[in-house]
Design a protein around this motif. Structure first.
Motif, PDB file in Angstrom:
ATOM      1  N   UNK A  59       0.840  -1.206   0.000  1.00 23.52           N
ATOM      2  CA  UNK A  59       0.000   0.000   0.000  1.00 23.52           C
ATOM      3  C   UNK A  59       0.873   1.253   0.000  1.00 23.52           C
ATOM      4  N   UNK A  60       1.989   1.209   0.731  1.00 23.26           N
ATOM      5  CA  UNK A  60       2.940   2.335   0.750  1.00 23.26           C
ATOM      6  C   UNK A  60       3.428   2.677  -0.649  1.00 23.26           C
ATOM      7  N   UNK A  68      -6.773   1.119  -3.226  1.00 20.33           N
ATOM      8  CA  UNK A  68      -7.310   1.818  -2.054  1.00 20.33           C
ATOM      9  C   UNK A  68      -7.156   0.994  -0.780  1.00 20.33           C
ATOM     10  N   UNK A  69      -7.359  -0.311  -0.883  1.00 22.66           N
ATOM     11  CA  UNK A  69      -7.445  -1.130   0.321  1.00 22.66           C
ATOM     12  C   UNK A  69      -7.081  -2.575   0.015  1.00 22.66           C
ATOM     13  N   UNK A  70      -6.743  -3.328   1.052  1.00 27.77           N
ATOM     14  CA  UNK A  70      -6.375  -4.735   0.922  1.00 27.77           C
ATOM     15  C   UNK A  70      -7.205  -5.590   1.864  1.00 27.77           C
ATOM     16  N   UNK A  71      -7.677  -6.706   1.345  1.00 27.16           N
ATOM     17  CA  UNK A  71      -8.311  -7.728   2.170  1.00 27.16           C
ATOM     18  C   UNK A  71      -7.356  -8.922   2.206  1.00 27.16           C
ATOM     19  N   UNK A 103      -1.653   5.806   9.689  1.00 26.54           N
ATOM     20  CA  UNK A 103      -1.506   5.611   8.240  1.00 26.54           C
ATOM     21  C   UNK A 103      -2.459   4.514   7.771  1.00 26.54           C
ATOM     22  N   UNK A 104      -2.452   3.389   8.505  1.00 26.09           N
ATOM     23  CA  UNK A 104      -3.351   2.287   8.175  1.00 26.09           C
ATOM     24  C   UNK A 104      -4.211   1.940   9.378  1.00 26.09           C
ATOM     25  N   UNK A 138      -7.084  -0.497   5.757  1.00 23.49           N
ATOM     26  CA  UNK A 138      -7.649   0.719   5.173  1.00 23.49           C
ATOM     27  C   UNK A 138      -6.650   1.854   5.316  1.00 23.49           C
ATOM     28  N   UNK A 139      -6.657   2.730   4.361  1.00 26.61           N
ATOM     29  CA  UNK A 139      -5.829   3.929   4.436  1.00 26.61           C
ATOM     30  C   UNK A 139      -6.523   4.925   5.365  1.00 26.61           C
TER      31      UNK A 139
END
Length: 184
Positions: A59-60, A68-71, A103-104, A138-139
């Protein structure tokens, strides 16, 4: 097998999270293809921590417009909700340890999710029940921006409980087939 796991999570996201509007912010990244679905093969905490860190680093290095996001889906580990809940403390420690606080943000889902002070069968638990244990990164900046533009964000949890509480038994079987497919 991995494809089936991702497809079941995508269906849950479409039908439950977006379909019931449990997260009013999920529709846009879902439609834009900005959600990463990472299936973990790990069966131990240490390896899962390493994967979670890798997802934060990804994500960085990727713009929010692209990702936008990771699951992070965990089909082979943390099947017991108590173990999953304990792991969440390690995950939060990892976020702090690597200076990702602010950040997250970590959201969590599990087939047996149970909020503190509830019974397993309480309907409000359905809001966080998913086909597999999931660590959702999530960001924080995106969350803050979306909440700032959303009227009355404090009402989201109560609205979600009302939505799932209003489902018929047949609707629950259709939306949460994984809860009825195993002995409970």
């Amino acid at each position: 097998m991995e494809r089936q796991i991702v497809e079941s999570v995508q269906q849950w996201l479409r039908d439950v999270v977006v379909g019931l509007n449990l997260c009013p912010f999920a529709r846009k990244p879902l439609r834009a293809g900005q959600i990463r679905y990472k299936v973990s093969d790990t069966r131990d905490d240490e390896a899962l921590m390493a994967e979670l860190l890798e997802e934060m680093q990804l994500l960085d290095s990727t713009s929010a417009e692209e990702l936008e996001t990771t699951l992070l889906i965990v089909p082979h580990h943390l099947q017991d909700f108590a173990d999953f809940n304990q792991f969440l403390e390690l995950a939060e420690w990892l976020i702090e340890r690597h200076d990702y606080s602010g950040i997250y943000q970590l959201a969590s889902f599990h087939p047996d999710y149970q909020f503190a002070g509830t019974r397993p069968e309480d309907e409000e638990n359905l809001t966080n029940r998913a086909p597999y244990p999931i660590l959702h990164l999530l960001r924080e900046a995106s969350v803050e921006r979306l909440l700032g533009n959303y009227p009355d964000p404090e009402s989201i949890p109560a609205n979600n409980i009302r939505r799932v509480g209003g489902l018929t038994a047949e609707q629950k079987r259709q939306l949460f087939p994984y809860l009825f497919a195993r002995d409970r």
